[in-house]
Structure formats: structure tokens, C-alpha cells
Design an enzyme around this catalytic site. Structure first.
Site, PDB file in Angstrom:
ATOM      1  N   SER A  69      60.847 -93.637  94.095  1.00  0.00           N
ATOM      2  CA  SER A  69      61.003 -94.550  92.955  1.00  0.00           C
ATOM      3  C   SER A  69      61.409 -95.926  93.469  1.00  0.00           C
ATOM      4  CB  SER A  69      62.078 -94.038  91.986  1.00  0.00           C
ATOM      5  OG  SER A  69      62.218 -94.966  90.899  1.00  0.00           O
TER       6      SER A  69
ATOM      7  N   CYS B  28      49.684 -85.909  62.216  1.00  0.00           N
ATOM      8  CA  CYS B  28      50.388 -84.629  62.292  1.00  0.00           C
ATOM      9  C   CYS B  28      49.820 -83.607  61.306  1.00  0.00           C
ATOM     10  CB  CYS B  28      51.872 -84.851  61.997  1.00  0.00           C
ATOM     11  SG  CYS B  28      52.831 -83.333  61.994  1.00  0.00           S
TER      12      CYS B  28
ATOM     13  N   HIS C  74      61.347 -89.713  80.799  1.00  0.00           N
ATOM     14  CA  HIS C  74      60.287 -90.510  80.173  1.00  0.00           C
ATOM     15  C   HIS C  74      59.242 -89.625  79.509  1.00  0.00           C
ATOM     16  CE1 HIS C  74      61.387 -93.947  83.163  1.00  0.00           C
ATOM     17  NE2 HIS C  74      62.241 -93.848  82.163  1.00  0.00           N
TER      18      HIS C  74
HETATM   19  N1  APR Z   1      55.958 -91.304  99.758  1.00  0.00           N
HETATM   20  C1  APR Z   1      57.054 -92.084  99.612  1.00  0.00           C
HETATM   21  N2  APR Z   1      57.135 -93.117  98.733  1.00  0.00           N
HETATM   22  C2  APR Z   1      56.028 -93.367  97.985  1.00  0.00           C
HETATM   23  C3  APR Z   1      54.842 -92.604  98.094  1.00  0.00           C
HETATM   24  C4  APR Z   1      54.841 -91.530  99.028  1.00  0.00           C
HETATM   25  N3  APR Z   1      53.772 -90.741  99.194  1.00  0.00           N
HETATM   26  N4  APR Z   1      53.932 -93.121  97.216  1.00  0.00           N
HETATM   27  C5  APR Z   1      54.527 -94.155  96.595  1.00  0.00           C
HETATM   28  N5  APR Z   1      55.786 -94.312  97.049  1.00  0.00           N
HETATM   29  C6  APR Z   1      56.801 -95.276  96.595  1.00  0.00           C
HETATM   30  C7  APR Z   1      56.284 -96.675  96.410  1.00  0.00           C
HETATM   31  O1  APR Z   1      56.485 -97.428  97.597  1.00  0.00           O
HETATM   32  C8  APR Z   1      57.157 -97.193  95.253  1.00  0.00           C
HETATM   33  O2  APR Z   1      58.286 -97.908  95.738  1.00  0.00           O
HETATM   34  O3  APR Z   1      57.191 -94.821  95.313  1.00  0.00           O
HETATM   35  C9  APR Z   1      57.654 -95.930  94.540  1.00  0.00           C
HETATM   36  C10 APR Z   1      57.102 -95.801  93.135  1.00  0.00           C
HETATM   37  O4  APR Z   1      57.643 -96.854  92.380  1.00  0.00           O
HETATM   38  P1  APR Z   1      56.995 -97.202  90.967  1.00  0.00           P
HETATM   39  O5  APR Z   1      55.520 -97.290  91.102  1.00  0.00           O
HETATM   40  O6  APR Z   1      57.748 -98.361  90.430  1.00  0.00           O
HETATM   41  O7  APR Z   1      57.272 -95.910  90.069  1.00  0.00           O
HETATM   42  P2  APR Z   1      58.643 -95.489  89.381  1.00  0.00           P
HETATM   43  O8  APR Z   1      59.807 -95.962  90.161  1.00  0.00           O
HETATM   44  O9  APR Z   1      58.541 -94.030  89.119  1.00  0.00           O
HETATM   45  O10 APR Z   1      58.564 -96.279  87.974  1.00  0.00           O
HETATM   46  C11 APR Z   1      59.592 -96.015  87.036  1.00  0.00           C
HETATM   47  O11 APR Z   1      58.400 -97.343  85.428  1.00  0.00           O
HETATM   48  O12 APR Z   1      56.542 -98.010  84.292  1.00  0.00           O
HETATM   49  C12 APR Z   1      57.626 -97.190  84.252  1.00  0.00           C
HETATM   50  O13 APR Z   1      57.732 -95.239  82.962  1.00  0.00           O
HETATM   51  C13 APR Z   1      57.241 -95.738  84.168  1.00  0.00           C
HETATM   52  O14 APR Z   1      58.494 -93.827  84.967  1.00  0.00           O
HETATM   53  C14 APR Z   1      57.953 -95.092  85.344  1.00  0.00           C
HETATM   54  C15 APR Z   1      59.033 -96.099  85.657  1.00  0.00           C
END
Ligand code: APR
Length: 247
Positions: free
Chosen positions: A193, A152, A119
Site C-alpha cells: 500500500s 433493489c 473498502h
Molecule cells: N510487490 C510489492 N509492492 C507492490 C507490488 C508488488 N508486487 N505491486 C505494487 N506494489 C506497490 C506499489 O509500489 C504501490 O506503492 O503497492 C502500492 C499500491 O499503492 P496504491 O496503488 O496507492 O494502492 P492502495 O494503497 O491499496 O490504495 C488505497 O486508494 O483509490 C483508493 O480505494 C482505493 O483501496 C484503494 C486505496
């Protein structure tokens, strides 16, 4: 399932791919997206076509970037990033596929050639026409002082932070590299994630279909927990520090 189960899976693996999401950066003070109080509960994503077609949305996007409101820049890697960097340094992990744009895997010492940013990266900007790189520092003053939207320096095209916004095509080279690494590993390790955003969230299932083991470390349950060989609902920093101890 316990941290020692995860340590055993890593010890038994020949070639690990680490796949990270925003959850690995929350212990650095960067909010994730979908936990309570996450980024999308505070602001709505700006879609790529809106950035390109609507000057007001473009201004809002730059205001977010320079104000640091999304919190992506200016933070330090945490214990989770350092444990991942140790897995790479030990030769156990061959790649870190990340959805994050905060540059913290680079900052924790993972060689850039081992990192696949699906991303993009929020720590610099690129021209949407010719790809010319622009440092945020060179754009910030004219935006904050004169409200100038960056164009740019080379071709006059629109400049945007080097992130992949919703609606923007995925980076082809990174997607190919992520697929190749996914198909070459025997352990695919997801850290932090929710696994709800595709095509990125397709890689864990691809690894599993290809015969690799799948391990997920995440505070909350994810959509793919049912597919995983090991699920650890745990805090990444403490868990990974115990699983990959600093020698
Ligand atoms: N330890 C373990 N798990 C954690 C912690 C931690 N310290 N902090 C947060 N989490 C978990 C949360 O419970 C959640 O399920 O990490 C997960 C993060 O999920 P999202 O907030 O959905 O993030 P992500 O999966 O990276 O999102 C994917 O969505 O909006 C787009 O481009 C954006 O790259 C991003 C993509």
C-alpha cells in the site's frame, strides 16, 4: 533490511495484524491504483454522490463493473495471498485488514471472520437503501442486454457494487474491528500500500503509537516508511513466500 529481518520480526511477534493494499494483488494481474499505468491513470474514480445523483455516472459505474475494466474480479490469489493465509492458519496473524475489494484473501482460504474489508467488496452488490445483497450475475444480463440500471428487488432502492466509493461513509463495524485488531497486535505488517488514503492509512500509525512494531513491504517508498521498524522495498509474492514458507 532483508527478508530474514522480517522473518525474525514475525517469529518474535505474539500477535500479527496484516494490512494489505492493491500491491498484494498486482501479481494476480490486477493493476494497483497509483503505480504507473494504475487504475486511476486510466479512469477517474466515480464519487458516491455522483453515483447516487447522476444516472450517466451510475451507468458508467455499472459498465466498469460488468466489463471488468477495473480488473478487480475473476482473478486468482497469488503467492503473497497464500503466504498471508498461512500466517492466519498458523495462528500467528489474527486478522487481515484489507483496502482491496477483489475478494482474493477469501479466495486464498483466509476465513471471512478474519478479514476486515475497509473498502468493501466488488464481487457482489448491495442495495443502498435496505442493504439487500444482489449477485452480479443476476444483474449483468438485464444491464448488458437492455441497459437496465439495477434497482433493489426488495425495496426498489438503488443498487451498487458493495465497494466503498470516494465520498461514501466508511463502514462503521469494519472500522471498529480494524481499530480493535490494530490495538491488540504487537506487529503490524503492511503489504502493498502507498498509505496515502485515510482513514485506512491511519491504522499503521495507530499500531505504532500503541507500542506495536511496524513492518512495511512495498515496491516503492511509502509515506510511513520513516515510522516503520522495518521497511522492505521488495516484491510481495517472492518476499512473503520466503518469509512464510509453505511447509
Ligand atoms: N510487490 C510489492 N509492492 C507492490 C507490488 C508488488 N508486487 N505491486 C505494487 N506494489 C506497490 C506499489 O509500489 C504501490 O506503492 O503497492 C502500492 C499500491 O499503492 P496504491 O496503488 O496507492 O494502492 P492502495 O494503497 O491499496 O490504495 C488505497 O486508494 O483509490 C483508493 O480505494 C482505493 O483501496 C484503494 C486505496
Amino acid at each position: 533490511m532483508s527478508r530474514s529481518d522480517l522473518a525474525r520480526l514475525i517469529a518474535e511477534a505474539r500477535r500479527v495484524v496484516v494490512f494489505t493494499g492493491a500491491g498484494i494483488s498486482t501479481e494476480s494481474g490486477i493493476p494497483d491504483f497509483r503505480s504507473p499505468g494504475g487504475v486511476w491513470s486510466k479512469m477517474k474514480p466515480i464519487y458516491f454522490q455522483d453515483f447516487v445523483s447522476d444516472p450517466a455516472k451510475r451507468r458508467e459505474a455499472w459498465e466498469r463493473a460488468f466489463s471488468g475494466r477495473a480488473g478487480w474480479t475473476g482473478r486468482q490469489p497469488n503467492a503473497g495471498h497464500h503466504a498471508v493465509a498461512r500466517l492466519v492458519a498458523q495462528g500467528k496473524a489474527t486478522a487481515v485488514i484489507t483496502q482491496n475489494v477483489d475478494n482474493l484473501h477469501q479466495d486464498s482460504g483466509v476465513p471471512p471472520e478474519r478479514i476486515v474489508e475497509l473498502h468493501g467488496n466488488a464481487s457482489y452488490a448491495k442495495c443502498l437503501e435496505c442493504g439487500e445483497r444482489h449477485e452480479l450475475a443476476e444483474l449483468k444480463d438485464s444491464f448488458l442486454k437492455a441497459g437496465e440500471i439495477p434497482y433493489c428487488r426488495a425495496c426498489g432502492g438503488l443498487v451498487k457494487t458493495a465497494t466503498v466509493s470516494f465520498g461514501q461513509p466508511m463502514p462503521e463495524a469494519e472500522m471498529r474491528r480494524a481499530e480493535a485488531e490494530t490495538l491488540s497486535c504487537d506487529l503490524f505488517l503492511v503489504l502493498g500500500s502507498s498509505l496515502v488514503v485515510y482513514p485506512a492509512a491511519g491504522f499503521p500509525a495507530l499500531a505504532k503509537r500503541n507500542g506495536a512494531r511496524l513492518a512495511i513491504v512495498n515496491r516503492e517508498p511509502t509515506d510511513l516508511d520513516g515510522l516503520a521498524d522495518l521497511v522492505l522495498h521488495d516484491e510481495i509474492g517472492p518476499a512473503m513466500s520466503g518469509v512464510v514458507p509453505a511447509n
